[in-house]
Design an enzyme around this catalytic site. Structure first.
Site, short mmCIF file in Angstrom:
data_model
loop_
_atom_site.label_atom_id
_atom_site.label_comp_id
_atom_site.label_asym_id
_atom_site.label_seq_id
_atom_site.Cartn_x
_atom_site.Cartn_y
_atom_site.Cartn_z
N ARG A 31 11.13 41.33 155.97
CA ARG A 31 9.86 42.01 156.46
C ARG A 31 8.50 41.39 156.26
O ARG A 31 7.70 41.57 157.07
CB ARG A 31 9.82 43.45 155.32
CG ARG A 31 8.85 44.44 155.83
CD ARG A 31 8.84 45.58 154.76
NE ARG A 31 8.44 44.98 153.29
CZ ARG A 31 8.37 45.98 152.35
NH1 ARG A 31 8.15 47.19 152.51
NH2 ARG A 31 7.84 45.61 151.32
N TYR A 85 1.33 49.17 158.10
CA TYR A 85 2.74 49.21 158.28
C TYR A 85 3.11 50.38 157.58
O TYR A 85 2.52 50.87 156.55
CB TYR A 85 3.30 47.91 158.05
CG TYR A 85 3.87 47.96 156.70
CD1 TYR A 85 4.98 48.45 156.24
CD2 TYR A 85 3.09 47.41 155.36
CE1 TYR A 85 5.57 48.00 155.07
CE2 TYR A 85 3.49 47.24 154.23
CZ TYR A 85 4.77 47.66 153.87
OH TYR A 85 5.35 47.62 152.55
N PHE A 91 6.50 40.04 149.69
CA PHE A 91 5.24 40.02 150.69
C PHE A 91 4.27 40.85 150.30
O PHE A 91 2.96 40.56 149.81
CB PHE A 91 5.70 40.08 152.10
CG PHE A 91 4.57 40.02 152.90
CD1 PHE A 91 3.91 38.69 153.49
CD2 PHE A 91 3.62 41.00 153.22
CE1 PHE A 91 3.10 38.57 154.45
CE2 PHE A 91 2.57 40.98 154.17
CZ PHE A 91 2.34 39.75 154.64
N ASP A 92 4.43 41.94 150.02
CA ASP A 92 3.47 42.99 149.82
C ASP A 92 2.95 42.78 148.11
O ASP A 92 1.48 42.69 148.37
CB ASP A 92 4.02 44.55 149.70
CG ASP A 92 4.70 44.95 150.58
OD1 ASP A 92 5.56 44.04 151.33
OD2 ASP A 92 4.50 46.15 151.28
N THR A 93 3.63 42.52 147.45
CA THR A 93 3.19 42.12 146.28
C THR A 93 2.23 40.95 146.06
O THR A 93 0.99 40.98 145.37
CB THR A 93 4.28 41.99 144.89
OG1 THR A 93 4.93 43.20 144.91
CG2 THR A 93 3.61 41.86 143.51
#
Length: 439
Positions: free
Chosen positions: A95, A113, A205-207
């Site tokens: 992702r 997103y 990735f988000d974190t």
């Protein structure tokens, strides 16, 4: 045009002007892997919602993560049926990889997103991106852990989510409340600077992006969401949790060693009143004083423990010198990083050398106090020695703060802008260019 023209060393955030018809201001990415069943209903529902409620032109990008079912064909049909939809195919899973690829190539000034299951109610989408359009914030996240959020999910996922965010707060000092909610947005000018620093290509990735953004001084806006758990989610909880913990360790190690170039990113994305050159206003004095007091209290505790330990095999003067030396080195390092905000290894040796000079002054004060006590009484008890040392350390602490602020860590003058450097501006595509032209 700029919404804030007040003086400052950094450019003000820009309110994105209303663009011409067909120019995408928002690019919503839907990353998918083997979602041929849910993709069509999701994208059509999202497209209908944006058409009905979003006041700007938009784009929906389906990012296919190397699907092995009919997802690519479903995405192609959606792109053919809906003018504001496009599809991108990636030959590798992840992702984070999908978001980095699409966001890096997008020309829309606001990037977002959401997960394909649409667990988050779409009414939160406009509140999510509005602060980015106005220039108030740099990133925005949906939060399932806010007090006013309405969440329906099982106890297992609730425990894992809250436990993970507690780990982030304890290990990485994160202040955002929900790192894993699949509902986020970022300004493109911010993404261009942050994305090259984000290593993860999967669920972490988000974190990683949020932690780096927070450390870089970005403003993160949180939106309470209504969220309903998807019982058919394909996320592997144990494997994802393991990878997330590895990511926490990697990022924490990088932050601790100063290997990330966050010093050059500190508050780079907008006018900050703390950066303004205002005469007669001391810069950061209150914050520095609080930080110095906290570090000083911990250093004093360490010093007293060391002194008590060294006193078992050494005289009072030697025990005092050893304890003060060890605690002084730790005190200088802590104040350098926490109180005065100096990151990286540049100048660390010089700062420690200057700190040792300050240590020498403190040693003279405390040693003189012990000598005076010995002259007053031939055999002082241990509690009296500690009381005298505490009083002497308080006096040395005041002097140490003044020397640290004025000599060791003085306020650095603002760097002159390089002639070839121009602050990055949010880019809006040509209003005359339609989406069909872009395709």
């Amino acid at each position: 045009m700029r919404t804030d023209s007040s003086p400052g060393s950094l450019p003000a955030r820009e309110h994105l002007p209303a663009a011409g018809a067909g120019t995408p201001v928002l690019d919503v990415v839907v990353p998918v892997y083997n979602e041929e069943k849910d993709l069509g209903p999701c994208v059509r529902r999202l497209h209908e919602h944006l058409t009905r409620t979003f006041p700007y032109a938009f784009r929906i990008t389906v990012a296919d993560n190397a699907s092995t079912d009919g997802t690519p064909q479903a995405a192609a049909r959606l792109a053919a049926d809906l003018a504001a939809v496009r599809s991108v195919r990636l030959e590798q899973k992840g992702r984070g990889r999908a978001l980095r690829t699409v966001w890096s190539a997008s020309d829309a000034p606001v990037l977002a997103y959401m997960d394909v299951d649409l667990s988050t109610d779409l009414n939160a989408l406009l509140p999510l991106v509005a602060p980015l359009i106005s220039g108030h914030s740099d990133l925005a996240i949906g939060s399932r852990l806010a007090r006013s959020s309405r969440v329906v999910r099982g106890a297992k996922r609730e425990f894992i989510s809250r436990g993970y965010n507690l780990i982030l707060r304890g290990s990485l000092q994160a202040r955002f409340s929900d790192a894993q909610c699949g509902f986020k947005a970022i300004r493109r000018d911010v993404a261009q600077v942050l994305l090259p620093l984000v290593e993860d290509t999967g669920w972490f990735f988000d974190t990683e992006m949020l932690v780096l953004a927070e450390r870089a001084g970005c403003r993160i806006h949180e939106v309470p969401v209504d969220w309903v758990d998807d019982p058919d989610s394909t996320v592997h909880i144990v494997r994802t949790a393991t990878e997330d913990l590895k990511g926490v360790w990697r990022v924490g190690k990088a932050l601790a060693t100063g290997s990330l170039p966050l010093d050059r990113l500190a508050r780079p994305f907008g006018d900050d009143p703390r950066d303004r050159d205002l005469t007669g206003v001391p810069q950061g004095l209150a914050r520095q004083l609080v930080g110095f007091c906290v570090v000083g209290a911990l250093s004093t505790l360490v010093y007293l423990l060391l002194y008590s330990g060294f006193r078992h095999f050494a005289g009072s003067q030697l025990a005092n010198a050893l304890a003060l030396l060890v605690s002084a080195v730790a005190n200088t390092a802590a104040n350098r990083r926490l109180t005065f905000g100096v990151r990286g290894r540049g100048g660390a040796v010089r700062h420690q050398a200057q700190g040792l000079v300050v240590f020498g002054i403190g040693l003279a004060l405390t040693s003189g106090s012990l000598a005076a006590l010995s002259a007053a009484t031939s055999d002082p008890d241990h509690s009296t020695e500690l009381a005298v040392l505490i009083a002497a350390n308080l006096a040395a602490t005041v002097l140490r703060f003044l020397l640290f602020r004025a000599w060791v860590f003085p306020d650095a003058p603002p760097a002159a802008p390089r002639p070839d450097h121009h602050p990055s501006e949010p880019h809006l595509p040509d209003p005359q260019r339609t989406w069909s032209d872009a395709r």
